[in-house]
Design a protein around this motif. Structure first.
Motif, PDB file in Angstrom:
ATOM      1  N   LYS A 273       0.838  -1.205   0.000  1.00  0.00           N
ATOM      2  CA  LYS A 273       0.000   0.000   0.000  1.00  0.00           C
ATOM      3  C   LYS A 273       0.869   1.250   0.000  1.00  0.00           C
ATOM      4  O   LYS A 273       0.609   2.216  -0.734  1.00  0.00           O
ATOM      5  CB  LYS A 273      -0.924  -0.008   1.220  1.00  0.00           C
ATOM      6  N   ALA A 274       1.927   1.218   0.817  1.00  0.00           N
ATOM      7  CA  ALA A 274       2.827   2.367   0.888  1.00  0.00           C
ATOM      8  C   ALA A 274       3.559   2.574  -0.437  1.00  0.00           C
ATOM      9  O   ALA A 274       3.712   3.702  -0.918  1.00  0.00           O
ATOM     10  CB  ALA A 274       3.829   2.182   2.026  1.00  0.00           C
ATOM     11  N   CYS A 275       4.017   1.466  -1.056  1.00  0.00           N
ATOM     12  CA  CYS A 275       4.701   1.562  -2.350  1.00  0.00           C
ATOM     13  C   CYS A 275       3.788   2.154  -3.406  1.00  0.00           C
ATOM     14  O   CYS A 275       4.192   3.046  -4.173  1.00  0.00           O
ATOM     15  CB  CYS A 275       5.181   0.185  -2.803  1.00  0.00           C
ATOM     16  N   LEU A 276       2.563   1.653  -3.467  1.00  0.00           N
ATOM     17  CA  LEU A 276       1.624   2.140  -4.466  1.00  0.00           C
ATOM     18  C   LEU A 276       1.307   3.614  -4.241  1.00  0.00           C
ATOM     19  O   LEU A 276       1.205   4.402  -5.181  1.00  0.00           O
ATOM     20  CB  LEU A 276       0.345   1.298  -4.434  1.00  0.00           C
ATOM     21  N   SER A 277       1.171   3.991  -2.956  1.00  0.00           N
ATOM     22  CA  SER A 277       0.876   5.380  -2.636  1.00  0.00           C
ATOM     23  C   SER A 277       2.007   6.290  -3.087  1.00  0.00           C
ATOM     24  O   SER A 277       1.784   7.346  -3.672  1.00  0.00           O
ATOM     25  CB  SER A 277       0.640   5.545  -1.135  1.00  0.00           C
ATOM     26  N   ARG A 278       3.273   5.888  -2.864  1.00  0.00           N
ATOM     27  CA  ARG A 278       4.423   6.683  -3.296  1.00  0.00           C
ATOM     28  C   ARG A 278       4.471   6.802  -4.814  1.00  0.00           C
ATOM     29  O   ARG A 278       4.737   7.873  -5.365  1.00  0.00           O
ATOM     30  CB  ARG A 278       5.721   6.062  -2.780  1.00  0.00           C
ATOM     31  N   ASP A 279       4.195   5.688  -5.514  1.00  0.00           N
ATOM     32  CA  ASP A 279       4.217   5.708  -6.968  1.00  0.00           C
ATOM     33  C   ASP A 279       3.135   6.641  -7.519  1.00  0.00           C
ATOM     34  O   ASP A 279       3.361   7.378  -8.468  1.00  0.00           O
ATOM     35  CB  ASP A 279       4.007   4.294  -7.532  1.00  0.00           C
ATOM     36  N   GLN A 280       1.971   6.600  -6.900  1.00  0.00           N
ATOM     37  CA  GLN A 280       0.901   7.471  -7.348  1.00  0.00           C
ATOM     38  C   GLN A 280       1.239   8.937  -7.132  1.00  0.00           C
ATOM     39  O   GLN A 280       0.997   9.790  -7.992  1.00  0.00           O
ATOM     40  CB  GLN A 280      -0.397   7.105  -6.623  1.00  0.00           C
ATOM     41  N   ASP A 281       1.847   9.234  -5.974  1.00  0.00           N
ATOM     42  CA  ASP A 281       2.244  10.613  -5.695  1.00  0.00           C
ATOM     43  C   ASP A 281       3.289  11.104  -6.706  1.00  0.00           C
ATOM     44  O   ASP A 281       3.243  12.239  -7.197  1.00  0.00           O
ATOM     45  CB  ASP A 281       2.810  10.723  -4.277  1.00  0.00           C
TER      46      ASP A 281
END
Length: 312
Positions: free
Chosen positions: A299-307
């Motif tokens: 979840k954290a990885c995906l959130s960083r990629d989206q940002d």
């Protein structure tokens, strides 16, 4: 009612067991298991199994080609050899189309040559056949014998079929009573010294796996020592009948590199208990889920990629 009519009525009312496997319909493990089921006179026995060895095909299915089915004579059973995979055979066998509307109460897949502990359930056609029945709401059991090359013999498969009968009888009784759980199917492994097993033990799937590598070779048909098939955990080092017609091709064969054993703690891991002499009974489900503690990481990885994507 005369005796013949009474016998026919009793046969019609008997619980129905479908047997399949991945070693093929002529495999001793299947034949011994069918023989034991027939000998009890408790079951109506059906067989739908691959016409050739389909070891290691996992849960693969035949999609476009039609399956060819041929009746096979097995005393006391109604049997067909099919041109498909174990999952195909289980699916066709429970469909009502092959056996004139008859749908089994229980599907048993095996008895396989070579254990199916740990990660082997991913590759196993034996497990695939049982899983297919489970997916369609039919209780099922996958059964495997821990064959050891140069130590095991065909007679050990006969003993293995004998020692699993109490479990089959218990499961069928639970099915008939309406008390058998619907959320899992059972993966059963029988120890090498089946005649002196320590009893049944409920276990958890571990991480045991035979690690496979590759060697360049010329094509050779595998020799058969007593009885063995292409199970990934069964040593098979003898080869014969070199095929020189493929000498211009690059050929590679799988070889056993090492076995990686369970690292989990506890006395209820499938392969550990099998080696210790127990008949292991491992409940399995249909899904392979990741460990829960990795979810926050992704979840954290995906959130960083989206940002990052939005920022650009």
């Amino acid at each position: 009612m005369d005796s013949s009519a009474a016998s026919a009525a009793a046969a019609a009312a008997a619980p129905v067991v479908l047997v399949t496997n991945d070693d093929g319909i002529d495999a001793p493990g299947l034949r011994f298991l069918v023989g034991q089921l027939v000998a009890t006179r408790r079951f109506r026995v059906l067989v739908c199994a691959p016409d050739t060895d389909r070891s290691g095909v996992s849960h693969s299915i035949t999609w476009r080609p039609a399956l060819r089915c041929k009746r096979v004579d097995i005393d006391g059973a109604t049997a067909f050899a099919a041109s498909g995979t174990p999952a195909d055979c289980a699916s066709l066998g429970i469909s009502g189309k092959l056996f004139d509307g008859l749908v089994p109460d229980l599907v048993v897949s095996g008895i396989n040559v070579g254990n199916n502990c740990g990660c082997h359930v991913i590759y196993s056609g034996t497990v695939g056949g049982a899983r297919e029945a489970f997916l369609y709401g039919i209780p099922s059991l996958a059964m495997s014998y821990d064959w050891v090359a140069s130590q095991s013999s065909v007679n050990d498969l006969k003993v293995a079929a004998e020692v699993v009968m109490p479990l089959i009888n218990t499961v069928m009784a639970e099915i008939k009573n309406g008390t058998y759980p619907q959320g899992s199917f059972l993966n059963i492994d029988i120890p090498t010294d089946a005649a002196h097993h320590k009893g049944y033990k409920i276990t958890k799937q571990g991480r045991y796996m035979a690690r496979i590598g590759w060697e360049q070779t010329v094509y050779k048909k595998p020799a058969v020592e007593s009885y063995q098939t292409a199970n990934m955990d069964v040593d098979s080092e003898k080869d014969s009948e070199v095929d020189t017609s493929s000498e211009n091709d690059l050929l590679f064969k799988r070889v056993l590199v090492r076995r990686s054993y369970d690292e989990e703690e506890g006395d209820d891991i499938d392969h550990k208990c099998l080696v210790d002499g127990y008949i292991t009974v491992t409940p399995l489900g249909a899904l392979s889920r990741a460990e829960a503690d990795v979810i926050p990481y992704y979840k954290a990885c995906l959130s960083r990629d989206q940002d990052t994507f939005v920022a650009h």
